[in-house]
Motif scaffolding. Structure first.
Motif: not given
Length: 387
Positions: A2-31
């Motif tokens: 699995n890989c982790i991708g984080l989207d470092l947004g202006t007001g929120t950090i969003k992240g996913v645990l992901w792989n090509p076979a299963d897609g999004i396994i888990a997701s989360g956010k931080r302010t």
């Protein structure tokens, strides 16, 4: 793995645990904790920011059934931080929302032609001018970083920056893919004080031992990512010139691939996108801070109620604001004439937004990834699926 991708947004950090076979396994956010120490100042404390980011990495990695293979960041960059040679911050991070300095570089800098973006008073060139005036002891000594490359630097001990995010530094000559010497000379910046410029998907390094825990190991690799909108375009499969991403966050941005040798014009923004592989670059339009318009309306009308966004989506009094934003977006999109439009971001979940946009743009789709499209694109980059 699995890989982790984080989207470092202006007001929120969003992240996913992901792989090509299963897609999004888990997701989360931080302010993202934004500081406003005085009028017009918008800052971020770097250590608090890193702790916030790392806590999301740790949370997502804890939901994996195996070690994390790779990490990459999408980023709403354009923020500025000065550090020492060991990545220790010497200043706060100045956000692109900051308006503390009214400064523009000389016309002969040709900022738009060189960097692909017009000069912005709230972007790194202006931030560097502020530090030049107020922190002269750092001139010629401090290392320049933005929040995304600094976080990767801290995680790995290696300082690299992808060509896509480097556009928002406004220090890069986008056609030559190197720093613009005239700008460096003015700010007394030398190559050893800057991140190495490299393509999206380049290995930065493996996690330092101090950040290894559980599924985050010394074999976990950190890769360069991209600006947030091209990452989201990868995440939803907007990859050809007849397609457009409509990314709706703090700003609403239309992102459209273009032939790599196409010149952007006034009113457009450039991104290298996949041009390094001989495919497409991209152009963008931006309705800056539309998300803040929406946030202000919500706060004025519903306060901090837990159902504030639901009330906004159902409130007839909100329709004039929504219609105004849709009209502004539609006017921009029609100039590009895309065959397919994919909308991402929080507003893509709202029924009223969907109805109003479909009335104007029948070809629009609403991504099931919603606000996590950028994080998915970053995870795809870390996996090497699409660079």
């Amino acid at each position: 793995m699995n890989c982790i991708g984080l989207d470092l947004g202006t007001g929120t950090i969003k992240g996913v645990l992901w792989n090509p076979a299963d897609g999004i396994i888990a997701s989360g956010k931080r302010t993202v904790p934004l500081l406003r120490p005085q009028e017009k100042f918008v800052e971020i404390d770097p250590e608090t920011y890193f702790d916030t980011l790392y806590s999301l990495l740790a949370e997502l990695s804890g939901k994996s059934d195996s070690s994390i293979e790779g990490i990459a960041f999408a980023a709403a960059s354009g923020n500025t931080l000065l550090c020492d040679e060991n990545a220790v911050p010497q200043t706060q991070i100045i956000s692109w929302l900051d308006k503390r300095i009214d400064w523009m570089p000389p016309e002969d800098w040709n900022v738009f032609a060189v960097t692909g973006w017009p000069c912005m008073k709230a972007f790194p060139l202006a931030h560097l001018e502020y530090f030049k005036r107020t922190r002269p002891e750092l001139t010629g000594k401090a290392h320049f970083a933005m929040n995304n490359d600094w976080a990767a630097w801290k995680l790995t001990g290696k300082h690299k920056l992808d060509y896509s995010n480097a556009v928002t530094s406004q220090l890069q000559n986008v056609r030559k893919k190197c720093y613009e010497q005239k700008y460096l000379d003015y700010f007394s910046l030398t190559p050893d004080c800057l991140p190495e410029l490299v393509p999206t998907g380049e290995l930065i390094g493996c996690l330092k031992e101090e950040f290894c825990s559980g599924n985050l190991t010394k074999e976990t690799k950190v890769f360069t990512g991209s600006f947030d909108h091209p990452a989201a375009a990868r995440g939803v499969g907007v990859l050809s010139p007849d397609e457009m991403l409509l990314s709706c966050g703090t700003s609403w941005v239309g992102f459209q691939p273009i032939p790599a040798d196409t010149q952007v014009v006034k009113g457009e923004l450039f991104d290298p996108f996949q041009s390094g592989s001989g495919k497409y670059a991209a152009k963008m339009f931006s309705l800056a801070a539309v998300g803040i318009e929406i946030e202000n309306f919500i706060k004025d009308h519903y306060g901090n109620a837990s159902d504030a966004y639901d009330r906004f989506n159902d409130d007839p009094e909100a329709l004039p604001l929504m219609q105004s934003i849709v009209d502004r977006v539609t006017e921009k999109i029609r100039l590009a004439s895309p065959r397919r439009i994919v909308m991402t971001g929080g507003p893509s979940e709202g029924k009223a937004w969907r109805r109003l946009l479909l009335e104007k743009l029948p070809c629009i789709e609403f991504s099931p990834q919603q606000s996590f499209a950028g994080a998915v694109g970053a995870a795809m980059i870390a996996k090497g699926v699409i660079k």
